[in-house]
Design a protein around this motif. Structure first.
Motif, PDB file in Angstrom:
ATOM      1  N   VAL A  65       1.032  -9.371  -5.080  1.00  0.00           N
ATOM      2  CA  VAL A  65      -0.391  -9.010  -5.118  1.00  0.00           C
ATOM      3  C   VAL A  65      -0.815  -8.510  -3.743  1.00  0.00           C
ATOM      4  N   LEU A  66      -1.118  -7.220  -3.671  1.00  0.00           N
ATOM      5  CA  LEU A  66      -1.536  -6.591  -2.421  1.00  0.00           C
ATOM      6  C   LEU A  66      -2.746  -5.705  -2.698  1.00  0.00           C
ATOM      7  N   TYR A  67      -3.867  -6.047  -2.101  1.00  0.00           N
ATOM      8  CA  TYR A  67      -5.057  -5.208  -2.260  1.00  0.00           C
ATOM      9  C   TYR A  67      -5.127  -4.192  -1.129  1.00  0.00           C
ATOM     10  N   GLY A  68      -5.749  -3.059  -1.437  1.00  0.00           N
ATOM     11  CA  GLY A  68      -5.856  -1.999  -0.449  1.00  0.00           C
ATOM     12  C   GLY A  68      -4.801  -0.924  -0.628  1.00  0.00           C
ATOM     13  N   LYS A  69      -3.946  -1.062  -1.663  1.00  0.00           N
ATOM     14  CA  LYS A  69      -2.866  -0.105  -1.906  1.00  0.00           C
ATOM     15  C   LYS A  69      -3.188   0.869  -3.039  1.00  0.00           C
ATOM     16  N   GLY A  70      -4.334   0.685  -3.683  1.00  0.00           N
ATOM     17  CA  GLY A  70      -4.751   1.613  -4.725  1.00  0.00           C
ATOM     18  C   GLY A  70      -3.780   1.709  -5.881  1.00  0.00           C
ATOM     19  N   ARG A  71      -3.479   2.938  -6.314  1.00  0.00           N
ATOM     20  CA  ARG A  71      -2.640   3.191  -7.482  1.00  0.00           C
ATOM     21  C   ARG A  71      -1.189   2.759  -7.297  1.00  0.00           C
ATOM     22  N   GLN A  72      -0.795   2.457  -6.086  1.00  0.00           N
ATOM     23  CA  GLN A  72       0.573   1.995  -5.865  1.00  0.00           C
ATOM     24  C   GLN A  72       0.873   0.730  -6.671  1.00  0.00           C
ATOM     25  N   ALA A  73      -0.148  -0.096  -6.882  1.00  0.00           N
ATOM     26  CA  ALA A  73       0.044  -1.327  -7.650  1.00  0.00           C
ATOM     27  C   ALA A  73       0.486  -1.012  -9.073  1.00  0.00           C
ATOM     28  N   PHE A  74      -0.113  -0.010  -9.669  1.00  0.00           N
ATOM     29  CA  PHE A  74       0.249   0.345 -11.051  1.00  0.00           C
ATOM     30  C   PHE A  74       1.660   0.928 -11.095  1.00  0.00           C
ATOM     31  N   MET A  75       2.025   1.702 -10.076  1.00  0.00           N
ATOM     32  CA  MET A  75       3.376   2.238 -10.000  1.00  0.00           C
ATOM     33  C   MET A  75       4.396   1.098  -9.900  1.00  0.00           C
ATOM     34  N   ARG A  76       4.071   0.085  -9.086  1.00  0.00           N
ATOM     35  CA  ARG A  76       4.979  -1.058  -8.934  1.00  0.00           C
ATOM     36  C   ARG A  76       5.103  -1.833 -10.240  1.00  0.00           C
ATOM     37  N   LEU A  77       3.985  -1.935 -10.977  1.00  0.00           N
ATOM     38  CA  LEU A  77       4.022  -2.610 -12.272  1.00  0.00           C
ATOM     39  C   LEU A  77       4.945  -1.859 -13.232  1.00  0.00           C
TER      40      LEU A  77
END
Length: 221
Positions: free
Chosen positions: A197-209
């Motif tokens: 869980v990392l906030y401030g990374k925007g759409r990168q979170a969805f890519m990682r998911l």
């Protein structure tokens, strides 16, 4: 366990972990929390969990653990109270164009897992009046959200892993989150994966998911 839409400015503010710890009188607890506890007590339930005040969001480690385990916690609850603040208590929820069908609760990404994970979900109207269970409105919910009706009955959570990955992603396609990263974090339990869980990374979170889901399934959808 309580499922709800966080209210914005102009409404009664949500009370945080630190604010609740400092309260010395029940009259200073928000109406939402008081009504939730009152309804639980009437049902013989002694403990209530609510995300607004049961997570210390100033503690990044605790917040990360909570987000990763949220689906598990909702699945383990005796009952989930889904409070629909914008649903009128006097109308027929199943009726075409009802405020139930149009509730903001059905448009938020976090409430997707809160609908799917618990065996028992009780919908409550703006006046905290019980409307019915999710299995009572399985047909209407399927029509409004595209979620397979059979998943909305007790034991349905076990069916989720058999649903094609693309279809599960489609359930969240039109849902929104206040923080863009939560569009990914709110779906981890639905796919049975965890990511940092990392906030401030925007759409990168969805890519990682997506990458984590891809690494754990042979489903080509």
């Amino acid at each position: 366990i309580l499922s709800h839409v966080w209210r914005q400015k102009g409404d009664e503010p949500e009370q945080t972990f630190s604010e609740i710890r400092g309260i010395r009188s029940a009259k200073n607890v928000s109406r939402k929390l008081r009504q939730c506890c009152k309804h639980a007590r009437q049902q013989g339930i002694h403990w209530v969990w609510a995300d607004t005040c049961c997570i210390d969001r100033t503690n990044s480690v605790e917040l990360s653990e909570a987000i990763n385990r949220m689906f598990e916690w909702y699945a383990g609850a005796s009952v989930c109270y889904a409070y629909l603040h914008d649903v009128k208590p006097s109308e027929n929820p199943a009726g075409p164009g009802s405020s139930f069908r149009r509730s903001k609760w059905f448009t938020r990404v976090w409430t997707l897992q809160e609908l799917l994970a618990p065996d028992h979900v009780t919908f409550l109207s703006s006046g905290w009046r019980p409307i019915g269970g999710k299995d009572d409105f399985a047909k209407q919910i399927q029509e409004s959200t595209g979620i397979n009706a059979e998943i909305l009955f007790p034991g349905g959570v076990s069916i989720i892993k058999t649903i094609p990955v693309a279809l599960r992603f489609s359930w969240a396609a039109s849902r929104k989150a206040t923080k863009i990263e939560d569009e990914a974090y709110a779906l981890m339990g639905i796919f049975g994966v965890t990511i940092q869980v990392l906030y401030g990374k925007g759409r990168q979170a969805f890519m990682r998911l997506q990458e984590e889901v891809w690494a754990t399934t042979r489903d080509q959808s």
